[in-house]
Design an enzyme around this catalytic site. Sequence first.
Site, PDB file in Angstrom:
ATOM      1  N   TYR A  32     -28.339 -15.144   4.940  1.00 19.57           N
ATOM      2  CA  TYR A  32     -28.485 -13.716   5.269  1.00 19.57           C
ATOM      3  C   TYR A  32     -29.876 -13.407   5.820  1.00 19.57           C
ATOM      4  CZ  TYR A  32     -24.358 -13.456   2.316  1.00 19.57           C
ATOM      5  OH  TYR A  32     -23.124 -13.654   1.776  1.00 19.57           O
ATOM      6  N   TYR A 160     -17.001  -9.440  -4.774  1.00 14.90           N
ATOM      7  CA  TYR A 160     -17.531 -10.433  -3.827  1.00 14.90           C
ATOM      8  C   TYR A 160     -16.791 -11.745  -4.053  1.00 14.90           C
ATOM      9  CZ  TYR A 160     -20.377 -13.717  -1.310  1.00 14.90           C
ATOM     10  OH  TYR A 160     -20.775 -14.703  -0.435  1.00 14.90           O
ATOM     11  N   ASP A 261     -11.033 -14.898  -9.786  1.00  9.83           N
ATOM     12  CA  ASP A 261     -12.156 -15.610  -9.178  1.00  9.83           C
ATOM     13  C   ASP A 261     -13.248 -15.712 -10.246  1.00  9.83           C
ATOM     14  OD1 ASP A 261     -14.499 -16.334  -7.942  1.00  9.83           O
ATOM     15  OD2 ASP A 261     -14.268 -14.987  -6.234  1.00  9.83           O
ATOM     16  N   LYS A 290     -19.548 -23.170  -8.347  1.00 12.81           N
ATOM     17  CA  LYS A 290     -20.931 -22.982  -8.801  1.00 12.81           C
ATOM     18  C   LYS A 290     -21.376 -23.928  -9.917  1.00 12.81           C
ATOM     19  CE  LYS A 290     -21.638 -18.220  -7.251  1.00 12.81           C
ATOM     20  NZ  LYS A 290     -22.820 -18.315  -6.410  1.00 12.81           N
TER      21      LYS A 290
HETATM   22  N1  PLP Z   1     -16.691 -15.894  -5.577  1.00 14.33           N
HETATM   23  C1  PLP Z   1     -17.676 -15.402  -6.353  1.00 14.33           C
HETATM   24  C2  PLP Z   1     -17.328 -14.546  -7.530  1.00 14.33           C
HETATM   25  C3  PLP Z   1     -19.003 -15.688  -6.061  1.00 14.33           C
HETATM   26  O1  PLP Z   1     -19.977 -15.179  -6.836  1.00 14.33           O
HETATM   27  C4  PLP Z   1     -19.289 -16.516  -4.945  1.00 14.33           C
HETATM   28  C5  PLP Z   1     -20.683 -16.826  -4.584  1.00 14.33           C
HETATM   29  O2  PLP Z   1     -21.617 -16.151  -4.927  1.00 14.33           O
HETATM   30  C6  PLP Z   1     -18.228 -17.025  -4.187  1.00 14.33           C
HETATM   31  C7  PLP Z   1     -16.944 -16.686  -4.524  1.00 14.33           C
HETATM   32  C8  PLP Z   1     -18.494 -17.902  -2.990  1.00 14.33           C
HETATM   33  O3  PLP Z   1     -18.924 -19.141  -3.412  1.00 14.33           O
HETATM   34  P1  PLP Z   1     -19.732 -20.115  -2.406  1.00 14.33           P
HETATM   35  O4  PLP Z   1     -21.038 -19.448  -2.140  1.00 14.33           O
HETATM   36  O5  PLP Z   1     -19.851 -21.406  -3.166  1.00 14.33           O
HETATM   37  O6  PLP Z   1     -18.895 -20.253  -1.184  1.00 14.33           O
END
Ligand code: PLP
Length: 440
Positions: A32, A160, A261, A290
């Site tokens: 970003y 997100y 997620d 993560k």
């Molecule tokens: N989903 C959530 C809840 C996240 O916090 C993130 C990343 O911050 C992602 C998906 C995307 O993961 P990545 O950055 O490994 O593509």
Amino acid sequence: MRDYAAFRPIMTGTTPPASLISRDRAAVWHPYASVTEAAPLFSVDSADGVYLNLSDGRRLIDGMSSWWAAIHGYNHPLLNAAAQAQLGKMSHVMFGGLTHEPAVQLCETLLAIAPGQMDKVFLSDSGSVAVEVAIKMALQFQANNGQPGRSKLMALRGGYHGDTFAAMSVCDPVTGMHHLFKQVLAPQIFADRPAARFGEAATAGELAALDSLFETHQHELAAVIVEPLIQGAGGMWFYSAAYLSHLRALCDSHGVLLIFDEIATAFGRCGDLFAANIAAVTPDILCVGKALTGGYLSLAATITSKPVAEVICGGEAGALMHGPTFMANPLACAIANASLELLLNSDWRSNIGRLERGLRAGLAPAAQLPQVADVRVMGAIGVIELHEPVNMAEIQPQFVERGVWVRPFGKLVYSMPPYIMNDSELSALCAAIVDTVTGT
Ligand code: PLP
């Protein structure tokens, strides 16, 4: 002929460290970030335990776990040993038609600890891709069930889910870059961010609003995707578990899949191994990433049940139509196995409780400041929400001067420390955060 000898000093790392920032500015693009307006940048030489060692000799207490990932801290001897052992065997082989112990063991462990009855794991390279895969699973599931018109996702405002296109389409429609990419983003359905906080009952109004969204869109809805209990990068908001129970019931009664997620929340961060366990709600599809490798390598997983997986594989394609080149990378899987072993063999629950108490006590003084709108803590996540967005160019160096690594966004100054952080490091981290916020 290009003179590659000119590049040799760079490739062998013999240029002086002082020039690293300018070399970076000349050649590198950051997340970003603009290439025309330089933002503050710090050169990190190494990291160990909870410390980031800057090239200029300063040591910073890491308050970010490298974006939720480095739960065991850096340079961990057991994770290093797992990586080295696996390197001696193979760092990568393709996963089409081949399998290996690190991947099988990892999938077995994930299924053993996942909430509810989960039976199949699809490994991929990053959180965003895990979300793409979850969405693809939902669409193939509905099509194979004779419901091809069910092609939309419902998501929450303030959510997100990643930066790839399908993932972006379910991020918050205002802060999630939708207007920038509106010509190509799939239009989705959004419910308001749950207003009731974690620990509170959901309000009748927000549940009724969910009911009516389902009523209106039931024939086009394939799945609902949410970050359960904790919205991360979209707003660091902790919301009511009752909202998720209601969502589960609505999905069940309307033939809609529920995707959790847990890329940010899984593996202890929220106070349990999964937020789903705290909410006592089981998804149909679960995404993790993560912290899966303890922050060593990029790896993610999309997990589902046998009934869902069988429908996906029962249609025209006869398979889930996805297959990343680096799927189930053995090096990443071996480190993930070591990381999960380390976590599961520790008293993670009381340790997260200790971090939660430390964050609560340490950040509490910020609640008195006029510039602070809210202070909230859940598990090993501490958040200070300000009334106004921070000035990143000013605040980032101030954290570094105070000896900590914290990276706010918008109005949010937050920390999710590595689980190995001791009490005195945690109180130093919190004091530096509160001091810095006081000066804003
Ligand atoms: N989903 C959530 C809840 C996240 O916090 C993130 C990343 O911050 C992602 C998906 C995307 O993961 P990545 O950055 O490994 O593509």
